[in-house]
Design a protein around this motif. Structure first.
Motif, PDB file in Angstrom:
ATOM      1  N   ARG A  28       0.829  -1.206   0.000  1.00 13.42           N
ATOM      2  CA  ARG A  28       0.000   0.000   0.000  1.00 13.42           C
ATOM      3  C   ARG A  28       0.868   1.262   0.000  1.00 13.42           C
ATOM      4  NH1 ARG A  28      -5.238   1.305   1.923  1.00 13.42           N
ATOM      5  NH2 ARG A  28      -5.470  -0.702   2.993  1.00 13.42           N
ATOM      6  N   GLU A  29       1.861   1.298   0.876  1.00 12.15           N
ATOM      7  CA  GLU A  29       2.676   2.497   1.025  1.00 12.15           C
ATOM      8  C   GLU A  29       3.509   2.801  -0.215  1.00 12.15           C
ATOM      9  OE1 GLU A  29       4.956   2.255   4.605  1.00 12.15           O
ATOM     10  OE2 GLU A  29       3.203   2.552   5.906  1.00 12.15           O
ATOM     11  N   CYS A  30       4.043   1.759  -0.875  1.00 16.02           N
ATOM     12  CA  CYS A  30       4.892   2.036  -2.041  1.00 16.02           C
ATOM     13  C   CYS A  30       4.071   2.570  -3.207  1.00 16.02           C
ATOM     14  CB  CYS A  30       5.692   0.792  -2.444  1.00 16.02           C
ATOM     15  SG  CYS A  30       4.799  -0.442  -3.414  1.00 16.02           S
ATOM     16  N   VAL A  31       2.803   2.152  -3.306  1.00 12.90           N
ATOM     17  CA  VAL A  31       1.936   2.677  -4.371  1.00 12.90           C
ATOM     18  C   VAL A  31       1.415   4.054  -4.002  1.00 12.90           C
ATOM     19  CG1 VAL A  31      -0.197   2.304  -5.668  1.00 12.90           C
ATOM     20  CG2 VAL A  31       1.301   0.369  -5.159  1.00 12.90           C
ATOM     21  N   GLU A  32       1.043   4.258  -2.746  1.00 11.89           N
ATOM     22  CA  GLU A  32       0.540   5.563  -2.332  1.00 11.89           C
ATOM     23  C   GLU A  32       1.632   6.618  -2.395  1.00 11.89           C
ATOM     24  OE1 GLU A  32      -1.533   5.050   1.389  1.00 11.89           O
ATOM     25  OE2 GLU A  32      -3.386   4.516   0.315  1.00 11.89           O
ATOM     26  N   ALA A  33       2.902   6.194  -2.299  1.00 11.87           N
ATOM     27  CA  ALA A  33       4.014   7.137  -2.453  1.00 11.87           C
ATOM     28  C   ALA A  33       4.065   7.716  -3.865  1.00 11.87           C
ATOM     29  CB  ALA A  33       5.340   6.452  -2.127  1.00 11.87           C
ATOM     30  N   LEU A  34       3.391   7.045  -4.795  1.00 10.39           N
ATOM     31  CA  LEU A  34       3.308   7.550  -6.170  1.00 10.39           C
ATOM     32  C   LEU A  34       2.194   8.574  -6.324  1.00 10.39           C
ATOM     33  CD1 LEU A  34       3.613   4.142  -8.091  1.00 10.39           C
ATOM     34  CD2 LEU A  34       5.439   5.782  -7.592  1.00 10.39           C
ATOM     35  N   GLY A  35       1.381   8.767  -5.277  1.00 10.56           N
ATOM     36  CA  GLY A  35       0.267   9.694  -5.334  1.00 10.56           C
ATOM     37  C   GLY A  35      -1.066   9.039  -5.630  1.00 10.56           C
ATOM     38  N   VAL A  36      -1.110   7.704  -5.505  1.00 12.51           N
ATOM     39  CA  VAL A  36      -2.337   6.943  -5.780  1.00 12.51           C
ATOM     40  C   VAL A  36      -2.958   6.516  -4.456  1.00 12.51           C
ATOM     41  CG1 VAL A  36      -3.283   4.851  -6.848  1.00 12.51           C
ATOM     42  CG2 VAL A  36      -1.399   6.089  -7.952  1.00 12.51           C
TER      43      VAL A  36
END
Length: 227
Positions: A28-36
């Protein structure tokens, strides 16, 4: 009672290994770090899958090859940090279940949506490296060993090859995610078992074709009439 099974193929995190949900958090965190923004339903849909494939799906239009590789490196770094803070351990009763299965002549293989760079140190820390003294595991298959991860059945077939199993009618597949169960069904395994030691409920796991839903891998020997 005897069983015709020759091989049990099991997922790692959430199925045989308690990692405190670190995989879910890191993904979750690595994808949300992209702004998603990643909602729970979308995250659950991709748990158990090859992590690069999961990142690509969750990132949507942002998922260029470079972005996926950068996010995967972020995922692996976060997971390493989480595991350093809280080392994974075998789920309660799993070691004993492995011993019972092996005493009945059944081999154990693990499959994972991790690549070897993440999976191998984890397995070594637990003492499950195939071929190592005292290891109860006969084979480990990672996402980067096959052309496609779950729900494709290829990791299961690769595990069969490594363990010398020649018929899916002699194989049990188990896991804690929907794609684990779907992969077992796609492989034509004799038993396709969902276990409740991960993040999903029995109702959520039951949405995929299966033969059994169990509280834990620890219940597999009883299911098979072993012990």
């Amino acid at each position: 009672m005897t069983t015709p099974l020759s091989l049990v193929v099991l997922d790692m995190a959430g199925t045989t290994v308690d990692d405190g949900g670190a995989v879910y958090t890191a993904l979750r965190e690595c994808v949300e770090a992209l702004g998603v923004v990643v909602d729970d339903e979308s995250l659950q849909a991709w748990m158990g899958a090859d992590k690069r494939t999961a990142i690509r799906a969750l990132a949507g239009d942002l998922a260029t090859p470079d972005v996926v590789e950068t996010a995967y490196a972020d995922f692996a770094a976060r997971l390493e940090r989480f595991y350093g803070e809280r080392p994974p351990v075998p789920i309660e009763g799993v070691r004993e279940a492995f011993e019972q299965l092996r005493s009945a002549g059944i081999k154990i293989a693990l499959t994972t949506g991790f690549a070897h760079d993440v999976a191998d140190p984890l397995i070594e820390a637990i003492g499950w490296t195939p071929g190592a003294e005292g290891s109860p595991v006969d084979a480990i298959v990672c996402a980067d060993d096959v052309a496609a991860g779950r729900p494709a059945p290829y990791m299961i077939f690769h595990a069969m090859e490594a363990a010398g199993a020649v018929s899916t009618s002699a194989v049990l597949v188990g896991g804690d995610t929907v794609v684990d169960v779907e992969a077992g069904t796609n492989a034509g395994a004799a038993y396709v078992v969902g276990v409740l030691t991960g993040q999903l409920s029995a109702e959520q796991l039951a949405k995929a074709p299966h033969t059994d839903i169990l509280p834990s891998v620890a219940a597999i020997p009883e299911l098979l009439g072993i012990g």
